[in-house]
Write a protein that holds these residues in place. Sequence first.
Motif, PDB file in Angstrom:
ATOM      1  N   ASP A   1      -3.053  -0.035  -6.850  1.00 15.18           N
ATOM      2  CA  ASP A   1      -4.178   0.966  -6.848  1.00 15.18           C
ATOM      3  C   ASP A   1      -4.577   1.466  -5.402  1.00 15.18           C
ATOM      4  N   SER A   2      -4.617   0.694  -4.489  1.00 14.17           N
ATOM      5  CA  SER A   2      -4.762   1.179  -3.020  1.00 14.17           C
ATOM      6  C   SER A   2      -3.834   2.470  -2.692  1.00 14.17           C
ATOM      7  N   GLY A   3      -2.681   2.409  -2.913  1.00  8.08           N
ATOM      8  CA  GLY A   3      -1.495   3.304  -2.892  1.00  8.08           C
ATOM      9  C   GLY A   3      -2.105   4.664  -3.644  1.00  8.08           C
ATOM     10  N   ARG A   4      -2.502   4.435  -4.939  1.00 12.37           N
ATOM     11  CA  ARG A   4      -2.934   5.582  -5.958  1.00 12.37           C
ATOM     12  C   ARG A   4      -4.057   6.214  -5.274  1.00 12.37           C
ATOM     13  N   CYS A   5      -4.997   5.475  -4.636  1.00  9.96           N
ATOM     14  CA  CYS A   5      -6.112   6.211  -4.441  1.00  9.96           C
ATOM     15  C   CYS A   5      -5.778   6.865  -3.191  1.00  9.96           C
ATOM     16  N   ALA A   6      -4.708   6.559  -2.378  1.00 11.53           N
ATOM     17  CA  ALA A   6      -4.537   7.225  -1.329  1.00 11.53           C
ATOM     18  C   ALA A   6      -3.837   8.583  -1.781  1.00 11.53           C
ATOM     19  N   TYR A   7      -3.162   8.461  -2.659  1.00 11.08           N
ATOM     20  CA  TYR A   7      -2.531   9.931  -3.206  1.00 11.08           C
ATOM     21  C   TYR A   7      -3.840  10.743  -3.574  1.00 11.08           C
ATOM     22  N   GLY A   8      -4.951  10.170  -4.232  1.00  8.24           N
ATOM     23  CA  GLY A   8      -6.141  10.940  -4.571  1.00  8.24           C
ATOM     24  C   GLY A   8      -6.841  11.565  -3.328  1.00  8.24           C
TER      25      GLY A   8
ATOM     26  N   GLN B   1       0.937  -1.030  -0.165  1.00 12.77           N
ATOM     27  CA  GLN B   1      -0.149   0.099   0.155  1.00 12.77           C
ATOM     28  C   GLN B   1       0.971   1.204  -0.106  1.00 12.77           C
ATOM     29  N   GLY B   2       1.973   1.231   0.924  1.00 10.43           N
ATOM     30  CA  GLY B   2       2.793   2.523   1.104  1.00 10.43           C
ATOM     31  C   GLY B   2       3.342   2.425  -0.090  1.00 10.43           C
ATOM     32  N   GLY B   3       3.944   1.557  -0.731  1.00  7.57           N
ATOM     33  CA  GLY B   3       4.924   1.557  -1.976  1.00  7.57           C
ATOM     34  C   GLY B   3       3.936   2.254  -3.152  1.00  7.57           C
ATOM     35  N   GLY B   4       2.855   2.004  -3.236  1.00  6.44           N
ATOM     36  CA  GLY B   4       1.964   2.368  -4.434  1.00  6.44           C
ATOM     37  C   GLY B   4       1.725   3.820  -4.256  1.00  6.44           C
ATOM     38  N   LEU B   5       1.600   4.380  -2.629  1.00  9.18           N
ATOM     39  CA  LEU B   5       1.479   5.737  -2.664  1.00  9.18           C
ATOM     40  C   LEU B   5       2.714   6.416  -3.065  1.00  9.18           C
ATOM     41  N   VAL B   6       3.798   5.953  -2.625  1.00  4.48           N
ATOM     42  CA  VAL B   6       5.069   6.622  -2.861  1.00  4.48           C
ATOM     43  C   VAL B   6       5.328   6.811  -4.379  1.00  4.48           C
ATOM     44  N   ARG B   7       4.942   5.747  -5.157  1.00  6.47           N
ATOM     45  CA  ARG B   7       5.293   5.892  -6.554  1.00  6.47           C
ATOM     46  C   ARG B   7       4.335   6.563  -7.177  1.00  6.47           C
TER      47      ARG B   7
ATOM     48  N   GLN C   1      -9.181   4.790   5.554  1.00  3.85           N
ATOM     49  CA  GLN C   1      -9.140   4.218   4.411  1.00  3.85           C
ATOM     50  C   GLN C   1      -9.488   2.825   4.595  1.00  3.85           C
ATOM     51  N   LEU C   2     -10.470   2.317   3.926  1.00  2.00           N
ATOM     52  CA  LEU C   2     -10.964   0.688   3.823  1.00  2.00           C
ATOM     53  C   LEU C   2     -10.423   0.066   2.582  1.00  2.00           C
ATOM     54  N   THR C   3      -9.637  -0.663   2.791  1.00  2.00           N
ATOM     55  CA  THR C   3      -9.195  -1.347   1.342  1.00  2.00           C
ATOM     56  C   THR C   3      -9.671  -2.567   1.344  1.00  2.00           C
ATOM     57  N   SER C   4      -9.406  -3.286   0.180  1.00  2.00           N
ATOM     58  CA  SER C   4     -10.105  -4.668  -0.248  1.00  2.00           C
ATOM     59  C   SER C   4      -8.983  -5.681  -0.226  1.00  2.00           C
ATOM     60  N   PHE C   5      -9.671  -6.865  -0.645  1.00  2.00           N
ATOM     61  CA  PHE C   5      -8.932  -8.032  -0.982  1.00  2.00           C
ATOM     62  C   PHE C   5      -7.733  -7.778  -2.017  1.00  2.00           C
ATOM     63  N   TYR C   6      -6.622  -7.640  -1.837  1.00  2.00           N
ATOM     64  CA  TYR C   6      -5.574  -7.512  -2.989  1.00  2.00           C
ATOM     65  C   TYR C   6      -5.599  -8.901  -3.770  1.00  2.00           C
TER      66      TYR C   6
END
Length: 316
Positions: free
Chosen positions: A204-211, A16-22, A162-167
């Motif tokens: 996408d969880s991380g990308r949404c966190a950026y959003g 999750q965090g990696g997706g956000l950083v990227r 943030q509630l995420t889902s089954f990866y």
Amino acid sequence: MATKKIIAVVGATGAQGGGLVRAILSEPKGEYTARALTRDVNSDKARALASQGAEVVAADIDDVQSVKRAFKGAHGAYCVTFYWAHYKPEKELAEASAMAKAARETGVEHVIWSTLEDTRKWLPLSDNRMPTLMGKYKVPHFDGKGEADHFFTELRLPMTFQLTSFYWENLIYFGMGPKKGADGKLAIAMPMGDKKLPGIASEDSGRCAYGIFKKGRELIGKTVGLSGEQLTASQMVVALTRALGQEVRYNDVSPETYRAFGFPGADDLGNMFQFKRDFEAYYCGARDPKVARSLNPALQTFDSWLAQNAKRIPLG
Ligand SMILES: NC(=O)c1ccc[n+]([C@@H]2O[C@H](COP(=O)([O-])OP(=O)(O)OC[C@H]3O[C@@H](n4cnc5c(N)ncnc54)[C@H](OP(=O)(O)O)[C@@H]3O)[C@@H](O)[C@H]2O)c1
């Protein structure tokens, strides 16, 4: 040039965090910059983030002073805990408390807490539909996170939950991919009956966190549920069959059977699937893909994720 707003990201070398950083680094002209927290600034993953432009700093969420140092001067903080590293909800509670305190003391202006439902609000311990685990939980890796929400609200932090889902990556890394049965056919075993399982590409969880950080104030005080697509297991095996070029069946086991699989955490995951199955309307409703797509227009569906990742799924 105006000073960029720093987002301090826990779990930056992870999913999750990696997706956000990227996601932050993918917009070098954007308003934000990424500060990646890691216990080991010299690991390959940490060095890769640094070479892509992240500020990499040492922090351990079990050491509140290190988290305070890492949050200092940040506009935003992304907070996540790592249940599967230790299997202890009490540890997640202590870590969430430490991150909330660090955010309060450093005056962070927007905090995202990657939480999950405290399923005991739907299934009190007295409810015998599923066993109580560890003496006081129904779904330990959900309940500890949900219980920890109060640490953030009590300190009146500017929060988005943030509630995420089954990866879908669970099919690659978490032993949930198709396995050959006694009949030699590939099948995925999941106690979901005919109910829908919200899923997401972890990136996408991380990308949404950026959003969420970009929307800022609009989402403070809100809970945002994320999924890329919501499919029944029967629909998932149709997509898997197409992507893998060989038949995959759905083995609709009961939650009891799943809990008895015997791998570490099987009872927790059996209860988790049962919760998702039995409270489908709530669970899916809280994770509308339209919300995730509004935060991250490149949101992947299961088919688009499979097109990139099917080859990485081990076929046991
Ligand atoms: N699998 C799923 O389908 C799913 C779905 C929803 C939610 N979740 C939840 O997601 C959480 C995990 O998030 P994730 O998947 O993004 O994690 P992950 O990919 O397992 O990330 C692990 C990263 O966390 C860091 N880390 C571990 N312990 C740490 C500590 N004490 N202090 C600081 N950093 C630490 C490690 O970084 P360093 O080694 O660099 O320090 C590691 O790279 C779990 O609690 C799980 O319940 C999972």
